[in-house]
Design a protein around this motif. Sequence first.
Motif, short mmCIF file in Angstrom:
data_model
loop_
_atom_site.label_atom_id
_atom_site.label_comp_id
_atom_site.label_asym_id
_atom_site.label_seq_id
_atom_site.Cartn_x
_atom_site.Cartn_y
_atom_site.Cartn_z
N ALA A 174 0.85 -1.19 0.00
CA ALA A 174 0.00 0.00 0.00
C ALA A 174 0.88 1.24 0.00
O ALA A 174 1.62 1.47 0.96
CB ALA A 174 -0.93 0.00 1.20
N LYS A 175 0.81 2.02 -1.06
CA LYS A 175 1.61 3.24 -1.13
C LYS A 175 1.00 4.37 -0.30
O LYS A 175 1.71 5.20 0.26
CB LYS A 175 1.74 3.68 -2.60
N HIS B 271 -6.44 4.04 1.55
CA HIS B 271 -7.11 2.74 1.70
C HIS B 271 -8.04 2.74 2.92
O HIS B 271 -9.14 2.18 2.87
CB HIS B 271 -6.07 1.63 1.84
N MET C 84 -7.50 6.88 -6.30
CA MET C 84 -6.50 5.90 -5.89
C MET C 84 -5.81 5.23 -7.07
O MET C 84 -4.62 4.89 -6.98
CB MET C 84 -7.15 4.84 -4.99
N GLU D 204 -2.16 3.71 -6.87
CA GLU D 204 -2.22 2.38 -6.29
C GLU D 204 -2.54 1.33 -7.35
O GLU D 204 -3.26 1.60 -8.31
CB GLU D 204 -3.27 2.31 -5.18
#
Length: 285
Positions: free
Chosen positions: A45-46, A51, A156, A160
């Motif tokens: 997860a960047k 998230h 996102m 992502e």
Amino acid sequence: MASLIKAASDFVPAGEAVFFRSALAMPVIIAWLAMRGDLKTGLKAKRPLMHGWRGLIGVSAMGCNFAALGLLPLPEVTVLGYAAPMLTVLLAAVMLGERLRLFRMTAVLLGLAGVAVVMWPRLAFNDLSDAAFWGVVLILVSAVMRALAQIQIRRMVAVEETSAIVFYFSLTATMFSLLTLPFGWSWPELPVLGMLVASGLIGGVAQIFLTSSYRFAGAAVLAPFEYASILFAIIFGYMFFGEVPTVNVLAGAGIVIVAGIGIILRERQLGLKRGKARPNMTPQG
């Protein structure tokens, strides 16, 4: 999946149903990511906060939807849920600065009018104890939350991987649903437990199929198939719950579907025009 959740709603609260739906989907999703060789990217997860926010919005939408299934007929919940794509168009204009042309605006208003046709008989404001009234409120809140979730996903995807978005939604939804543990959770009897487990597994498989479908066709091609859900809702509602859709539900569904497909076809047309224009564009666009 919705039929299983509805059948279990008499025995467990919505938060518990969300937990089973999310937790049991995770093994399916992890196995899918491993088969595709995306497990490493799926676990990376960047932007964890993005998230988390997407998970909170998504689990709220799911919880309201599951609660509404216990209060309204399955076809009615399905049609009212079609408000989400319409609201997404409006929110994208406000929050993402997307242009809202006359055709799209007209189609959105037509779709929302179809939703109003369905919900109008339920809006007895003089009787706030009516379960159906609160069912309508919950499904509309769910539609708004789903629209917000779509806006978040659009943000996102720029930073992502899709695999990470899919995995971390199931993880965060499972964690957030545990916060409802003090509110009426109980250990379900075996038949109800079976329904909850099946809802999670089916939900996980459906999520994978939906994600995978976009590898083979564009959104404009796939989106109209979402409206097939009303056919299954009518069939399953009648078979399992003895529900017969009212004239308002059928009329509203027709209006919403026409409006939704109109938006999709228009977006496809604009997409083709953009594709033809792209070779003549400068490097700056």
